[in-house]
Design a protein around this motif. Sequence first.
Motif, PDB file in Angstrom:
ATOM      1  N   ARG A 119       2.304  -4.247   3.533  1.00  0.00           N
ATOM      2  CA  ARG A 119       3.357  -3.258   3.749  1.00  0.00           C
ATOM      3  C   ARG A 119       2.811  -1.897   3.384  1.00  0.00           C
ATOM      4  O   ARG A 119       2.332  -1.675   2.272  1.00  0.00           O
ATOM      5  N   ALA A 120       2.872  -0.977   4.336  1.00  0.00           N
ATOM      6  CA  ALA A 120       2.322   0.369   4.177  1.00  0.00           C
ATOM      7  C   ALA A 120       3.383   1.388   4.580  1.00  0.00           C
ATOM      8  O   ALA A 120       4.449   1.016   5.080  1.00  0.00           O
ATOM      9  N   PRO A 121       3.115   2.683   4.369  1.00  0.00           N
ATOM     10  CA  PRO A 121       4.084   3.697   4.796  1.00  0.00           C
ATOM     11  C   PRO A 121       4.443   3.605   6.276  1.00  0.00           C
ATOM     12  O   PRO A 121       5.547   3.960   6.679  1.00  0.00           O
ATOM     13  N   GLY A 122       3.521   3.116   7.100  1.00  0.00           N
ATOM     14  CA  GLY A 122       3.767   3.027   8.536  1.00  0.00           C
ATOM     15  C   GLY A 122       4.430   1.749   8.988  1.00  0.00           C
ATOM     16  O   GLY A 122       4.683   1.571  10.175  1.00  0.00           O
ATOM     17  N   GLY A 123       4.721   0.823   8.056  1.00  0.00           N
ATOM     18  CA  GLY A 123       5.376  -0.427   8.432  1.00  0.00           C
ATOM     19  C   GLY A 123       4.707  -1.623   7.792  1.00  0.00           C
ATOM     20  O   GLY A 123       3.801  -1.485   6.963  1.00  0.00           O
ATOM     21  N   THR A 124       5.150  -2.822   8.195  1.00  0.00           N
ATOM     22  CA  THR A 124       4.588  -4.070   7.700  1.00  0.00           C
ATOM     23  C   THR A 124       3.791  -4.723   8.819  1.00  0.00           C
ATOM     24  O   THR A 124       4.293  -4.893   9.925  1.00  0.00           O
ATOM     25  N   PHE A 125       2.548  -5.094   8.528  1.00  0.00           N
ATOM     26  CA  PHE A 125       1.646  -5.593   9.566  1.00  0.00           C
ATOM     27  C   PHE A 125       0.959  -6.865   9.104  1.00  0.00           C
ATOM     28  O   PHE A 125       0.691  -7.053   7.912  1.00  0.00           O
ATOM     29  N   VAL A 141       0.851  -1.188   0.000  1.00  0.00           N
ATOM     30  CA  VAL A 141       0.000   0.000   0.000  1.00  0.00           C
ATOM     31  C   VAL A 141       0.885   1.236   0.000  1.00  0.00           C
ATOM     32  O   VAL A 141       1.745   1.378   0.874  1.00  0.00           O
ATOM     33  N   LYS A 142       0.698   2.117  -0.967  1.00  0.00           N
ATOM     34  CA  LYS A 142       1.492   3.339  -1.090  1.00  0.00           C
ATOM     35  C   LYS A 142       0.572   4.551  -1.079  1.00  0.00           C
ATOM     36  O   LYS A 142      -0.584   4.472  -1.499  1.00  0.00           O
ATOM     37  N   LYS A 169      -5.300   6.440   8.866  1.00  0.00           N
ATOM     38  CA  LYS A 169      -4.322   7.058   9.762  1.00  0.00           C
ATOM     39  C   LYS A 169      -3.303   6.043  10.252  1.00  0.00           C
ATOM     40  O   LYS A 169      -2.106   6.346  10.360  1.00  0.00           O
ATOM     41  N   PHE A 170      -3.766   4.839  10.537  1.00  0.00           N
ATOM     42  CA  PHE A 170      -2.846   3.802  11.011  1.00  0.00           C
ATOM     43  C   PHE A 170      -1.838   3.438   9.932  1.00  0.00           C
ATOM     44  O   PHE A 170      -0.643   3.289  10.211  1.00  0.00           O
ATOM     45  N   PHE A 171      -2.282   3.298   8.704  1.00  0.00           N
ATOM     46  CA  PHE A 171      -1.378   2.961   7.611  1.00  0.00           C
ATOM     47  C   PHE A 171      -0.354   4.059   7.356  1.00  0.00           C
ATOM     48  O   PHE A 171       0.743   3.797   6.864  1.00  0.00           O
ATOM     49  N   LEU A 172      -0.691   5.286   7.701  1.00  0.00           N
ATOM     50  CA  LEU A 172       0.241   6.391   7.518  1.00  0.00           C
ATOM     51  C   LEU A 172       1.266   6.476   8.637  1.00  0.00           C
ATOM     52  O   LEU A 172       2.151   7.338   8.601  1.00  0.00           O
TER      53      LEU A 172
END
Length: 445
Positions: free
Chosen positions: A358-364, A245-246, A320-323
């Motif tokens: 995988r997102a800007p805020g990390g991999t979950f 996710v970008k 917001k979490f993904f950011l």
Amino acid sequence: MKLQTGLTQEQNLQLNITQELLQAISLLQYTSLELASFLEEKAEENPLLNVDIHFFRTTDPHAKKWNRYRNYEKSGPPVADIEQIPFPGSCSLADYLKTQSLLLPLDGEERKALDYFILNLDGNGYLSVDVEEACRQIGVSKEAGERALAALQRLDPPGVGARSLQECLLLQLERSPGDNALAITVIKDYFQPFVNRKWREISRKLNVSAAEIQKVMDGVQKLNPKPGAAFLQERPHYIIPDFIVKYNDGKWEIEIAEANLIDVKLNRDYVEVFRGNPDPAMKAYFREKMQQYRWLQKSLAQRRETMMKIIGELVKLQEKFFLGEKNQLRPMTMKELAERAGVHESTVSRVVKNKYVRAPGGTFALKDLFSAKLAKNREEISAQQIKSELRAIIDREDKRRPLSDQEIAEIFQKKGISVSRRTIAKYREQIGIPSSNKRRRFGAE
């Protein structure tokens, strides 16, 4: 009673799960690696199926890019990044100890016993056999065995060869720099009261302050209770994001990793061979395999469409979490996400199973993004936010008088968050925070 036969018509509705439908459902729960393995098996069964799988690149900058079947130049297809945990050591604990033992001045019996002890260490570096019994088995004297054990316990890593946690800690304290007399006395003579945190009882018997016993605990916590664990040769663990996710120019972009990593195509060479064969059996075989290929392509397309739909709604809910705002994970259930995506709850469960994003805020892990709902005034708050606030409250507490679970629950009540004492206890245990009596410290901080 008169019995007679006749023909009647009736309508009924029933669901028959075909092999193709079952395949489409099963594909949803596969991770990228599992899907690759499944497709390779299908390719072995169906000559019309050509599966090209690009292996994954590690985050190691020196790792090479290469393909499952052939090498690619720089212009070749993309490969997925993975996170790797490397091997913890380059040799086994036994080899490491035997190398050190070569320099020890041991006689024949002592070396025989030492080699036997080394081979009978468990994964944590503890001796798993009784010394006296071992000496009888290998035919050496008990005295030689005791000397061999003492030699083993002088080797690195400190604590190796211990027969209990108590002995392991003592071996390390005896080799640690500084004045460890009090710590050695406490561990040697008051081990059980010490682990049960009966520090005032120990302090009275030793005529020292409870704060000094607290310092002993601080020092003991820095020791290694499993000195041999670092030598365990475990396979590296990989995390391969199934979704990427970008966030670019105010818009979200979602990629399914397998779309660039797995190519499923029709083998044209075999198609021409089958079409040119007049044998009826071969024609029937060709039709069957072609139908399987088409069903597989349709199932893969449906899988990706369903996953995109679900992940798209997930990103909207947890933007917001993904950011990177980790405390902004909003409460969300699989049922809620299923309703927003227009699918069944079981479909969401299959899509998120064992998958990572995988997102800007990390991999979950996708499953970690679901959280129960609790009430905060007229709003909703997630369990993850409660845990984050719980940790912050405990970090700020007076360690000489730590807060009980009931007192923490009352603090939440004042913030307008309705949460019970039992829930506080459950969340506290989940995030690895001990109870108030075990958090208590003595003396000035």
